[in-house]
Design a protein around this motif. Structure first.
Motif, short mmCIF file in Angstrom:
data_model
loop_
_atom_site.label_atom_id
_atom_site.label_comp_id
_atom_site.label_asym_id
_atom_site.label_seq_id
_atom_site.Cartn_x
_atom_site.Cartn_y
_atom_site.Cartn_z
N VAL A 111 -3.44 -1.60 -16.47
CA VAL A 111 -4.05 -2.58 -15.52
C VAL A 111 -4.62 -1.70 -14.49
O VAL A 111 -3.89 -0.72 -13.73
CB VAL A 111 -2.88 -3.18 -14.69
CG1 VAL A 111 -3.08 -4.24 -13.60
CG2 VAL A 111 -2.07 -4.27 -15.78
N PRO A 112 -6.00 -1.88 -14.13
CA PRO A 112 -6.66 -1.06 -13.07
C PRO A 112 -5.92 -1.65 -11.71
O PRO A 112 -5.47 -2.63 -11.48
CB PRO A 112 -8.17 -1.73 -13.04
CG PRO A 112 -8.17 -2.47 -14.64
CD PRO A 112 -6.88 -2.94 -14.82
N GLN A 113 -6.01 -0.51 -11.05
CA GLN A 113 -5.34 -0.60 -9.76
C GLN A 113 -6.00 0.43 -8.75
O GLN A 113 -6.57 1.38 -9.02
CB GLN A 113 -3.81 -0.13 -9.60
CG GLN A 113 -3.56 1.20 -10.47
CD GLN A 113 -2.37 1.57 -10.76
OE1 GLN A 113 -1.21 1.77 -9.75
NE2 GLN A 113 -1.83 1.70 -12.08
N TRP A 114 -5.70 0.05 -7.26
CA TRP A 114 -6.28 0.66 -6.27
C TRP A 114 -5.51 0.35 -5.07
O TRP A 114 -5.23 -0.72 -4.80
CB TRP A 114 -7.94 0.35 -6.08
CG TRP A 114 -8.56 1.00 -4.89
CD1 TRP A 114 -9.16 2.12 -5.25
CD2 TRP A 114 -8.71 0.40 -3.84
NE1 TRP A 114 -9.87 2.33 -3.82
CE2 TRP A 114 -9.53 1.37 -2.96
CE3 TRP A 114 -8.28 -0.70 -3.12
CZ2 TRP A 114 -9.78 1.25 -1.55
CZ3 TRP A 114 -8.56 -0.72 -1.62
CH2 TRP A 114 -9.60 0.08 -0.98
N TYR A 115 -5.33 1.24 -3.95
CA TYR A 115 -4.88 0.87 -2.98
C TYR A 115 -5.59 1.53 -1.70
O TYR A 115 -6.25 2.77 -1.70
CB TYR A 115 -3.46 1.68 -2.80
CG TYR A 115 -2.72 1.42 -1.44
CD1 TYR A 115 -2.12 0.18 -1.10
CD2 TYR A 115 -2.59 2.38 -0.49
CE1 TYR A 115 -1.58 0.08 0.06
CE2 TYR A 115 -1.88 2.30 0.88
CZ TYR A 115 -1.48 1.08 0.96
OH TYR A 115 -0.83 0.90 2.09
N GLY A 116 -5.74 0.75 -0.60
CA GLY A 116 -6.30 1.24 0.75
C GLY A 116 -5.24 1.04 1.97
O GLY A 116 -4.78 -0.18 2.01
N ALA A 117 -5.11 2.00 2.74
CA ALA A 117 -4.11 1.64 3.89
C ALA A 117 -4.92 1.06 4.99
O ALA A 117 -6.02 1.54 5.27
CB ALA A 117 -3.78 2.99 4.34
N LEU A 118 -4.38 -0.09 5.58
CA LEU A 118 -5.07 -0.71 6.76
C LEU A 118 -3.84 -0.65 7.95
O LEU A 118 -2.88 -0.13 7.70
CB LEU A 118 -5.18 -2.04 6.27
CG LEU A 118 -6.01 -2.29 5.35
CD1 LEU A 118 -6.21 -3.60 4.97
CD2 LEU A 118 -7.46 -1.91 5.61
N GLY A 119 -4.46 -0.87 9.10
CA GLY A 119 -3.50 -0.67 10.09
C GLY A 119 -3.66 0.50 11.01
O GLY A 119 -4.46 1.00 10.93
N LYS A 120 -2.84 0.56 12.07
CA LYS A 120 -2.84 1.72 12.83
C LYS A 120 -1.77 2.76 12.85
O LYS A 120 -1.72 3.88 13.35
CB LYS A 120 -2.48 1.14 14.52
CG LYS A 120 -3.64 0.13 14.59
CD LYS A 120 -3.36 -0.25 16.14
CE LYS A 120 -4.75 -1.23 16.54
NZ LYS A 120 -4.39 -1.52 18.07
N LYS A 121 -1.00 2.70 11.63
CA LYS A 121 -0.16 3.91 11.34
C LYS A 121 -0.02 4.00 9.87
O LYS A 121 -0.58 3.34 9.04
CB LYS A 121 1.46 3.33 11.76
CG LYS A 121 1.82 2.12 11.32
CD LYS A 121 3.63 2.12 12.01
CE LYS A 121 3.98 0.70 11.42
NZ LYS A 121 5.50 0.69 11.49
#
Length: 140
Positions: A111-121
């Protein structure tokens, strides 16, 4: 069916008897080095020894706000994660999921996957995955 159940139990026992059982292992993540991740900007710590006896591993992955996986990943092994801190967006296949601390994700093989961190911490997640299992097999 009674006979089949006994035969199955014996087969499972014999298959497991061939495996080397790893020694007990405990460590602190603060004592583990960050591993080199060429082309990536996140930090990665592998918590278990990198030996075949440990047929899965546990990783801690840290992303500062705005950091992300450099590529869309595809793995032959199933794995899962628990987001410990922060928030972000996780892509699985063609769908995008907002995630936050406390969310758990299971990812099937291929399963193709990807992550991106959002927010201030910082975002931090613990990931477990099969490492020394051959594709399509439950044998090491």
């Amino acid at each position: 069916t009674h006979t089949h159940a006994h035969a199955y139990d014996l087969l499972v026992h014999l298959k497991n008897a061939k495996r080397t059982i790893p020694a007990f292992h405990a460590s602190r993540t603060s004592e583990k080095p960050n591993l080199d991740t060429p082309g990536e900007i996140f930090r990665l710590v592998k918590c278990l020894p990198l030996e075949e006896e440990y047929d899965f591993n546990i990783h801690i992955m840290d992303f500062d706000p705005g950091e992300f996986l450099n590529i869309k990943e595809v793995h032959f092994n199933q794995h899962g994660l628990l987001l410990l801190e922060g928030q972000g967006v996780y892509r699985l296949g063609d769908k995008w999921y907002p995630v936050q601390a406390g969310d758990a994700i299971w990812m099937g093989p291929f399963v193709p996957q990807w992550y991106g961190a959002l927010g201030k911490k910082r975002s931090r997640y613990i990931l477990y995955k099969d490492t020394y299992r051959h594709p399509g097999s439950y044998e090491p």
